[in-house]
Design an enzyme around this catalytic site. Structure first.
Site, PDB file in Angstrom:
ATOM      1  N   ARG A 182       0.836  -1.206   0.000  1.00 43.16           N
ATOM      2  CA  ARG A 182       0.000   0.000   0.000  1.00 43.16           C
ATOM      3  C   ARG A 182       0.871   1.257   0.000  1.00 43.16           C
ATOM      4  O   ARG A 182       0.498   2.279  -0.568  1.00 43.16           O
ATOM      5  CB  ARG A 182      -0.978  -0.010   1.183  1.00 43.16           C
ATOM      6  CG  ARG A 182      -2.031   1.089   1.108  1.00 43.16           C
ATOM      7  CD  ARG A 182      -3.125   0.919   2.151  1.00 43.16           C
ATOM      8  NE  ARG A 182      -4.204   0.055   1.711  1.00 43.16           N
ATOM      9  CZ  ARG A 182      -5.332   0.468   1.120  1.00 43.16           C
ATOM     10  NH1 ARG A 182      -5.534   1.753   0.892  1.00 43.16           N
ATOM     11  NH2 ARG A 182      -6.248  -0.388   0.748  1.00 43.16           N
ATOM     12  N   GLU A 215      -9.344   6.294   7.314  1.00 43.37           N
ATOM     13  CA  GLU A 215      -7.905   6.502   7.184  1.00 43.37           C
ATOM     14  C   GLU A 215      -7.489   7.792   6.466  1.00 43.37           C
ATOM     15  O   GLU A 215      -6.520   8.429   6.874  1.00 43.37           O
ATOM     16  CB  GLU A 215      -7.280   5.300   6.458  1.00 43.37           C
ATOM     17  CG  GLU A 215      -7.443   4.017   7.237  1.00 43.37           C
ATOM     18  CD  GLU A 215      -7.040   2.800   6.418  1.00 43.37           C
ATOM     19  OE1 GLU A 215      -5.991   2.232   6.703  1.00 43.37           O
ATOM     20  OE2 GLU A 215      -7.791   2.437   5.494  1.00 43.37           O
TER      21      GLU A 215
END
Ligand SMILES: Cc1cc2nc3c(=O)[nH]c(=O)nc-3n(C[C@H](O)[C@H](O)[C@H](O)COP(=O)(O)OP(=O)(O)OC[C@H]3O[C@@H](n4cnc5c(N)ncnc54)[C@H](O)[C@@H]3O)c2cc1C
Ligand code: FES
Ligand code: FES
Lengths: 763, 456
Positions: free
Chosen positions: A311, A716
């Site tokens: 990621r 997030e």
């Protein structure tokens, strides 16, 4: 209408009265036993001799377990079975659990565990990035490398090249409620486990493996966590398994909670990174070549490090189009805590790397850093053609041009910037800085099959409703959002909905509540479950009144069948009496995902969430101390399910992100001992660290993708808005001289002072 | 030990309990009152905040580092005791209205802190809530909630508790001395007795180091040591004066101490921690010794039948070694008055509730632009709180200007050889100490140096 309303958190009343129960608050029978791990005091080596006599003779001790006492799986790992619950004799990090004390009280267990005598054969630990590279100590066979375009040609055409490196520290989760679990043995080999976990299904699996039973023998329940932030995605496995094993062995309830110091010493944290870069721009200030290397310190076990490092690579572009790019990612294995999930899951490190590169380039080009960012943004959603990311995914919802313009206007950026310049000219000791940073964050689990969710909805014959889904509540307001979805679907008021603890016996095979996916996945599953019940109700009621199901509407606590109106309760009763099932499951999976993580090609995300922030700071050039004076944020939560909850996520995310990059410093010594394992040495932001002026707004355009009421995930992405505070500190430092500050993270006062001195001395 | 106190209005008499049982454990385990949370068990997070009431008023303290004997004869209010379900306290309603809770784990602690602040009519929320950590909200909504319920009346139970205390049976125990004579006798008999004043140090020995500290004596009931009294040229502080008492005193009496004392730990810790404890522990990073040394404070030490007075700076001999004889204890601290040029600077990673990496106190006597005398003392720079004698000598007799300051550059490393640890490196400590003299120069000449005073 329930959706879009700023309703308070579902448990707000319980929170403020102290009656919301967390694991350690659950009433337990008097014979409940308490557990504590004995942990290693060296970082690498093996156990030569362990004397447990004093532990055994300590007050209240019932039993002690070692690896050899574990009949079934000795493995807490969420990935590749490389993480024993209790050491098999080899020590991989300082703080590793070696044995388990079962005692009559928490304090007795702790005292007993501390009395062990162990002699070790010590090996020199692999601690730093250098150590790991030298020893080729890594996960996977070598670095992952993704390429796009022609890097060589890009650099040839570049008119300006910047090179550099940044150290990015890790982060302790510091959820206020430490890790905790409680296991209650049942008849017939069943086990009920209450766990403070974001991933009840994984706990169910790990406990079943530890007990050598099938999954259906274990029921895991989670009502709420006192914060998670990713730290309870896999790190709760050890406690739940320990409790279950001890409960099975003693046939008594067993509870375990880590003392805060143990929690910080034992559990994993955010990965620290080093990012090196070489970036080239053309004469239009467009980035035409970028070569980036990520070095991630993953700790001793693999845990979730591969998807985290992936990621980070996926967010190495942040919001900018990179025609020619190469990203190399090293996943280094070190004798430290096994780094784990933490809000953003590698994304923040990738984004910070790119924002550092943008800042560095803008500085060297002596150009306006916002205009420079704007030139390099992906083309907007409205454009005829779209750019693709470095992993070849088209970016079709890009909206940062408009968001940037609005934010800068709303916060009076230009005037403030000039005022700051004037102020700096008059002040020699203190300097102010201001900076902007955007974020684009990909939404979906990159392991595509995790993008599924189930829900269960019951309508009772009085019209009250109980809902359940696989998502867990850790403070993010998921339960209230899904209740709002159910209320909206049935057209009832929010207090008609009761939300119940996440329970593996109600909704099976769930994914972790992670990757910001909670309300996208579970909200949709709840909606589908509600629709299933509604369809049945509508069919019956339509038939009763000779109408078509299309004529049935659920509004304002009523059901309208053509011109007939029933209260929702009466409608439910009527359906019950006509033997209509008023209970349904719902299942949702995110469409359109495909991803090849080895080649780095595909569509790993369903959509992107965006945000933009401006921070203003002041620094003291004599000491390196600083304050965040003001922050302005515009965040894209799509068509917000609950603006109050979403703004809460944005404010909290920003402060947590700013904390990561400022005062939160993890320090290990040469022996691999974490020196900052208490809140007296590890400093998360306190009340006065929040921006003095804090303006948060939501960008109120719906998601272009048909997500739940066209909302966007919000857990997030705002975390990365804290980067603007770090950039503002760098901006303030750059007022001390012409050199680039080269600021590392976290920017502790010490690092700030060093950077000030470097810039003052023109280094 | 037989202890009596009020818990949420109900009289309690407890016996057969370990004196080192924390109020937090007793509440959660024995009383099953689980609204008070454990977030750290070391005084740093505020999740365990409870309210202690006595004739002096109400104060928030951290229940994890308050031991049962310390609440003897007092009234304790927990989150369960501040309201009823039908009639929430305004702080509770405001927290709901302003979305002040997310995971909710920190919430009871914030509410109890807010309620205590309200009873004390203190609306400086950044200060009163500095000891409550929240990892979810980013504090903004909590601050809004605190603002929204400003001006609320003190709850009835506060007055009820105060009056009920008057009729409460007093706890009496040999290890709860009420006079300095009793304490002197205890120490004469058992000199190895561990004294517990505020327990903000000793609490950690018990909770974290799992130490057995018997024999012990709790000295907070010695009322003759809890006052600040004014004398002709000095102030006398009883050893039991809390840091919060001192902070409140400083506002009018010695304002240059206020910013330092406001950054000393948190409201909860300051409400427990005593000045005597802060000195007696001999810590090289305690915040009061540098300032007190720079002011020329003296220490009065008592022992059965003898009293002696020494310069505070001489009390600290070496790391872990103080000039405290067997059977002796700190009775009071004498602080000279009117130290106009005193300035104290605390440097730490986090502004509030952090331990100093460096704590410097400067007190120069300047006349006609010349340095006539200098007292500069630092914490965090050596194994003990220590004066910068070389620097002082280098400045004394010189013109008070930047040249003189520059000339002192090399003296700092003569005075100090600081350590590198998790708080800061030796280099940083030394550079900052040096730079703080420059800050002091600008500070005295009224040039702005205070980032706290800058606003956007
Ligand atoms: C969360 C937290 C934050 C803190 N922050 C700070 C800070 O910012 N700055 C700072 O300076 N300190 C800080 N401290 C440390 C602590 O608050 C102080 O050292 C405190 O002043 C100790 O006082 P006390 O009354 O609590 O001492 P206690 O813990 O009761 O005792 C400390 C020591 O002194 C001895 N003692 C106490 N009274 C006497 C006496 N009259 N005569 C002889 N010996 C005595 C005790 O026997 C013991 O050895 C912090 C502590 C905590 C838990
Ligand atoms: S539990 Fe953290 S201060 Fe008491
Ligand atoms: S609401 Fe979670 S810690 Fe404050």
């Amino acid at each position: 209408m329930s959706v879009n309303k700023p309703l308070p958190h579902d448990a707000a009343k319980l929170h403020v009265s102290g009656s919301a129960r967390y694991i350690d608050d659950l009433p337990v029978p008097d014979d409940c036993l308490h557990l504590c791990f004995g942990t290693s005091t060296i970082a690498r080596g093996s156990i030569q001799e362990m004397d447990l006599t004093t532990v055994r003779n300590s007050d209240g001790v019932i039993d002690i377990l070692q690896a050899s006492d574990l009949v079934h799986a000795n493995d807490v790992s969420p990935s590749i079975h490389d993480e024993p619950l209790l050491s098999d004799g080899t020590i991989h990090y300082l703080g590793q659990p070696i044995f388990l004390v079962i005692a009559k009280s928490h304090i007795q267990a702790r005292k007993a565990a501390s009395r062990v005598k162990i002699s070790y054969q010590q090996d020199s630990p692999i601690l730093s990035i250098e150590d790991a590279l030298a020893a080729n100590s890594r996960f996977e066979e070598g670095p992952r490398i993704w390429n796009r375009g022609d890097l060589k040609r890009g650099f040839e055409q570049a008119t300006k090249i910047a090179e550099g490196s940044i150290e990015i520290g890790g982060q302790e989760h510091f959820y206020l409620e430490g890790q905790a679990a409680l296991a209650l043995p049942q008849e017939d080999d069943e086990m009920v486990v209450h766990s403070s976990t974001q991933h009840p299904t994984e706990v169910q699996h790990k406990v079943a493996e530890a007990l050598g039973v099938q999954f259906h023998n274990v029921r895991v329940e989670v009502r709420r966590m006192g914060g998670g932030f990713g730290g309870k995605e896999s790190q709760g496995n050890a406690l739940a398994m320990a409790c279950a094993i001890a409960a099975h062995r003693t046939n008594k309830p067993c509870k375990m909670r880590y003392d805060r110091d143990d929690d910080m010493l034992i559990t994993g944290k955010r990965h620290d990174f080093r990012i090196t870069y070489r970036a080239g721009v053309d004469q239009h200030n467009k980035i035409i070549a970028l070569d980036v290397v990520h070095y991630a310190r993953c700790g001793w076990a693999q845990d979730l490090s591969l998807p985290v490092a992936d990621r980070a690579m996926l967010h190495a572009d942040n919001a900018y189009f990179l025609p020619n790019v190469r990203i190399e990612s090293h996943r280094l294995k070190t004798n430290t805590q096994s780094a784990t999930a933490f809000r953003g899951f590698g994304g923040p490190q990738g984004v910070l790397g790119m924002e550092r590169i943008m800042d560095h380039l803008a500085h060297d080009l002596n150009t306006d850093s916002i205009a420079f960012r704007d030139v390099n943004y992906y083309r907007p959603a409205v454009a005829a053609e779209h750019d693709t990311t470095h992993y070849h995914m088209p970016v079709q919802d890009f909206n940062l041009q408009d968001m940037t313009t609005k934010l800068l206007a709303d916060c009076d950026f230009e005037n403030r910037k000039q005022a700051i310049e004037r102020w700096n000219a008059d002040n020699h000791i203190m300097k102010r800085g201001i900076a902007f940073s955007p974020v684009k964050f990909g939404i979906s689990f990159t392991l595509s099959h995790l993008n599924q969710a189930g829900a269960l909805v019951h309508v009772y014959s009085d019209g009250s409703i109980r809902i359940n889904h696989g998502g867990t509540e850790m403070g993010q307001g998921l339960f209230q959002k899904t209740a709002q979805v159910a209320a909206e679907e049935f057209g009832v008021s929010i207090n008609a909905i009761k939300i119940t603890a996440t329970d593996t016996a109600k909704v099976p095979n769930t994914s972790a509540t992670a990757a910001s996916s909670g309300s996208d996945l579970n909200g949709m599953a709840i909606k589908i479950a509600c629709e299933n019940v509604k369809t049945r109700m509508a069919e019956l009621l339509a038939a009763q009144y000779n109408k078509s199901p299309d004529d049935v509407a659920f509004i304002k606590n009523e059901v309208h069948i053509g011109r007939r109106v029933l209260s929702f309760g009466d409608a439910a009763k009527a359906c019950y009496e006509q033997r209509v099932s008023l209970s349904a499951t719902g299942f949702y999976k995110t469409p359109d995902l495909e991803w090849d993580r080895i080649r780095g090609v595909g569509k790993p995300f369903y959509y992107f969430a965006y945000g933009a922030a401006v921070s203003e700071v002041v620094i003291d050039t004599l000491t390196g101390e600083y304050r965040i004076l003001r922050a302005d944020i515009l965040h894209d939560a799509g068509n917000s399910l609950n603006p109050a909850i979403d703004i809460g996520q944005v404010e909290g995310g920003y402060v947590q992100g700013a904390g990561w990059l400022t005062t939160e410093e993890l320090v290990w010594d040469d022996h691999g001992r974490l020196r900052t394992h208490t809140p007296s040495t590890y400093k998360i932001p306190a009340m006065s660290d929040r921006p003095r002026e804090f303006n948060v707004n939501l960008w109120d355009r719906g998601n272009l993708k048909p997500t739940i009421y066209c909302s966007k995930a919000v857990g997030e992405p705002p975390f990365m808005l804290g980067i603007s505070a770090w950039l503002a500190i760098s901006d303030a430092i750059s007022n001390c001289g012409p050199a680039y500050p080269n600021l590392d993270a976290p920017a502790t006062p010490e690092r700030v002072l060093k950077a000030v001195e470097r810039v003052q001395n023109g280094l | 030990m037989k202890l009596s106190f009020l818990l949420n209005g109900e009289p309690q008499v407890i016996e057969d309990v370990e004196p080192t049982t924390s109020v937090l454990d007793w509440l959660r385990v024995n009383k099953r009152l689980t609204g008070t949370k454990e977030g750290c068990n070391e005084g740093d997070c505020g999740a365990c905040t409870v309210i202690v009431i006595d004739e002096n008023g109400a104060r928030a303290v951290n229940a994890c580092i308050v031991f049962l004997p310390q609440i003897a004869n007092k009234a304790l209010r927990t989150i369960e005791g501040i309201s009823t379900l039908d009639a929430p306290h305004p702080a509770q309603q405001c927290m709901i209205d302003h979305h002040g809770s997310q995971c909710g784990f920190c919430t009871p602690g914030f509410i109890t802190s807010m309620v205590a602040a309200q009873i004390n009519n203190d609306t400086n929320h950044d200060v009163t809530l500095a000891g409550n950590l929240c990892r979810c909200t980013g504090y903004a909504p909590i601050f809004r909630a605190a603002q929204a319920c400003e001006g609320t009346k003190s709850p009835k139970w506060f007055y009820d508790d105060q009056s009920d205390l008057r009729t409460l049976a007093q706890s009496v125990d040999a290890k709860l001395p009420t006079t300095t004579d009793e304490l002197a006798n205890i120490l004469a008999e058992e000199p190895e007795t561990t004294l517990i004043a505020g327990a903000t140090d000793v609490g950690l020995w018990i909770n974290k180091d799992l130490r057995d500290i018997a024999p012990m004596a709790f000295i907070h009931n010695i009322t003759e040591m809890e006052h600040i009294t004014e004398h002709s040229d000095h102030w006398k502080f009883g050893a039991n004066v809390t840091i919060e008492q001192m902070r409140v005193w400083s506002v009018d009496a010695q304002a240059s101490l206020t910013p330092l004392l406001t950054r000393y730990a948190s409201t909860q810790v300051r409400n427990s921690a005593t000045l005597g404890g802060n000195i007696a522990n001999g810590s090289p990073i305690g915040d009061s010794p540098p300032a007190l040394i720079a002011m020329g404070a003296k220490l009065v030490l008592l022992k059965k039948d003898t009293t002696r007075t020494i310069d505070l700076q001489d009390f600290f001999i070496a790391y872990g070694h103080q000039d405290l004889q067997s059977g002796e204890f700190v009775q009071s601290i004498l602080i000279p008055k009117n130290q106009n040029n005193l300035r104290c600077y605390k440097i730490s990673k986090r502004f509030d509730q952090d331990i100093s990496a460096v704590c410097g106190a400067f007190n120069l006597h300047i006349k006609d632009g010349m340095v006539q005398g200098a007292r500069i003392a630092f914490g965090g720079m050596a194994g003990i709180p220590k004066r910068a004698k070389h620097v002082e000598a280098c400045l004394t007799g010189q013109k008070w200007d930047m040249n003189t300051i520059k000339a002192s550059h090399d003296q700092w490393s003569q005075d100090f050889k600081p350590l590198t640890d998790m708080r800061a490196s030796a280099d940083y400590r030394l550079s900052v100490a040096r730079n703080l003299l420059t800050r002091y120069f600008y500070d005295l000449s009224d040039n702005p140096t205070e980032i706290q005073e800058v606003s956007a």
